[in-house]
Design a protein around this motif. Structure first.
Motif, PDB file in Angstrom:
ATOM      1  N   GLY A  34     -28.221  37.866 -92.712  1.00 43.23           N
ATOM      2  CA  GLY A  34     -26.841  37.718 -92.696  1.00 43.23           C
ATOM      3  C   GLY A  34     -26.245  38.891 -91.834  1.00 43.23           C
ATOM      4  O   GLY A  34     -26.526  40.176 -92.475  1.00 43.23           O
ATOM      5  N   GLN A  35     -25.803  38.843 -90.779  1.00 41.71           N
ATOM      6  CA  GLN A  35     -25.385  39.972 -89.914  1.00 41.71           C
ATOM      7  C   GLN A  35     -23.946  39.875 -89.496  1.00 41.71           C
ATOM      8  O   GLN A  35     -23.064  38.893 -90.082  1.00 41.71           O
ATOM      9  CB  GLN A  35     -26.203  40.047 -88.613  1.00 41.71           C
ATOM     10  N   PHE A  57     -20.830  30.124 -89.279  1.00 35.58           N
ATOM     11  CA  PHE A  57     -21.995  30.526 -88.853  1.00 35.58           C
ATOM     12  C   PHE A  57     -22.198  31.700 -87.844  1.00 35.58           C
ATOM     13  O   PHE A  57     -23.261  32.240 -87.481  1.00 35.58           O
ATOM     14  CB  PHE A  57     -22.834  29.216 -88.128  1.00 35.58           C
ATOM     15  N   LYS A  58     -21.230  32.057 -87.229  1.00 33.36           N
ATOM     16  CA  LYS A  58     -20.893  33.118 -86.388  1.00 33.36           C
ATOM     17  C   LYS A  58     -20.313  34.328 -86.871  1.00 33.36           C
ATOM     18  O   LYS A  58     -19.567  35.105 -86.057  1.00 33.36           O
ATOM     19  CB  LYS A  58     -20.361  32.664 -84.970  1.00 33.36           C
ATOM     20  N   ASN A  59     -19.887  34.400 -88.320  1.00 34.74           N
ATOM     21  CA  ASN A  59     -18.972  35.354 -88.686  1.00 34.74           C
ATOM     22  C   ASN A  59     -20.035  36.242 -89.559  1.00 34.74           C
ATOM     23  O   ASN A  59     -20.879  35.888 -90.118  1.00 34.74           O
ATOM     24  CB  ASN A  59     -17.887  34.506 -89.473  1.00 34.74           C
ATOM     25  N   ARG A  60     -19.348  37.142 -90.093  1.00 34.59           N
ATOM     26  CA  ARG A  60     -20.121  38.152 -90.993  1.00 34.59           C
ATOM     27  C   ARG A  60     -20.690  37.665 -92.107  1.00 34.59           C
ATOM     28  O   ARG A  60     -19.907  36.645 -92.947  1.00 34.59           O
ATOM     29  CB  ARG A  60     -19.015  39.137 -91.374  1.00 34.59           C
ATOM     30  N   VAL A  61     -21.786  37.706 -92.365  1.00 37.89           N
ATOM     31  CA  VAL A  61     -22.528  37.043 -93.768  1.00 37.89           C
ATOM     32  C   VAL A  61     -23.085  37.854 -94.323  1.00 37.89           C
ATOM     33  O   VAL A  61     -23.720  38.949 -94.181  1.00 37.89           O
ATOM     34  CB  VAL A  61     -23.640  36.087 -93.080  1.00 37.89           C
ATOM     35  N   GLU A  62     -22.661  37.979 -95.634  1.00 38.56           N
ATOM     36  CA  GLU A  62     -22.880  39.110 -96.684  1.00 38.56           C
ATOM     37  C   GLU A  62     -24.034  38.706 -97.776  1.00 38.56           C
ATOM     38  O   GLU A  62     -24.703  39.742 -98.287  1.00 38.56           O
ATOM     39  CB  GLU A  62     -21.623  39.426 -97.732  1.00 38.56           C
TER      40      GLU A  62
END
Length: 193
Positions: A34-35, A57-62
């Motif tokens: 998750g980036q 899917f292209k947004n910040r994943v925490e």
């Protein structure tokens, strides 16, 4: 051990400038990252973006976890909680009762119940035939703080890391009936003729 090799390669990859907010190995031994710019599978020393059109899917994943049926779950900054399995993508957001679309953590307990942490409270998410049901817990329902950073469970007990310290969470039964109002003062405006 291929997992260990992957973590060593991943460490080198992070050192080269890619910060991961979450790292998760799923039931199939796929390594997920998750980036800041989305969700990636880490395979053969490369990041591979899933072939999904949803902007989460292209947004910040925490945070990343998985439900017992292998559904991959990730918490995003801005899109809430995402449940993904095969071609099926389900978003759980504020419109579904989530306390915030800005996630801090997601966790699946031993009973397969999904929990989501935000800076506005805790959320319990249960899948139903119609989709999902979300129940929110905040300071109004007994939490010492709405700022939840991490969720863990052990032997059926849910634990929360909050700004007010470690919390042993107890879920009170939901009261679906409104209490009777308490009248404290009545003013009579009738004048005699």
């Amino acid at each position: 051990d291929t997992k260990l090799d992957s973590v060593i390669l991943l460490s080198n990859y992070i050192i080269k400038g890619q910060r991961s907010h979450a790292i998760y190995t799923d039931f199939s031994n796929c390594l997920w990252l998750g980036q800041a710019n989305g969700l990636y599978e880490f395979k053969d020393s490369s990041r591979i973006a899933p072939n999904q059109s949803h902007p989460a899917f292209k947004n910040r994943v925490e945070a990343i976890t998985q439900l017992p049926d292998s559904t991959l779950v990730f918490g995003s900054k801005g899109y809430g909680v995402m449940l993904w399995k095969g071609d099926s993508v389900l978003q759980v957001s504020e419109k579904d009762g989530l306390t915030s679309n800005m996630l801090e953590d997601v966790h699946v307990d031993e009973n397969g119940i999904l929990w989501a942490a935000t800076l506005n409270g805790l959320n319990k998410i249960v899948r139903t035939e119609e989709g999902v049901e979300s129940r929110a817990f905040t300071t109004h329902t007994g939490l010492p703080s709405n700022e939840i950073y991490q969720i863990k469970s052990y032997k059926g007990q849910v634990w929360l890391c909050t700004t007010k310290g470690l919390v042993k969470f107890y879920e009170h039964p939901e009261n679906k009936e409104s209490p009777a109002p308490i009248l404290q003062w009545i003013k009579n405006n009738v004048t005699a003729i």
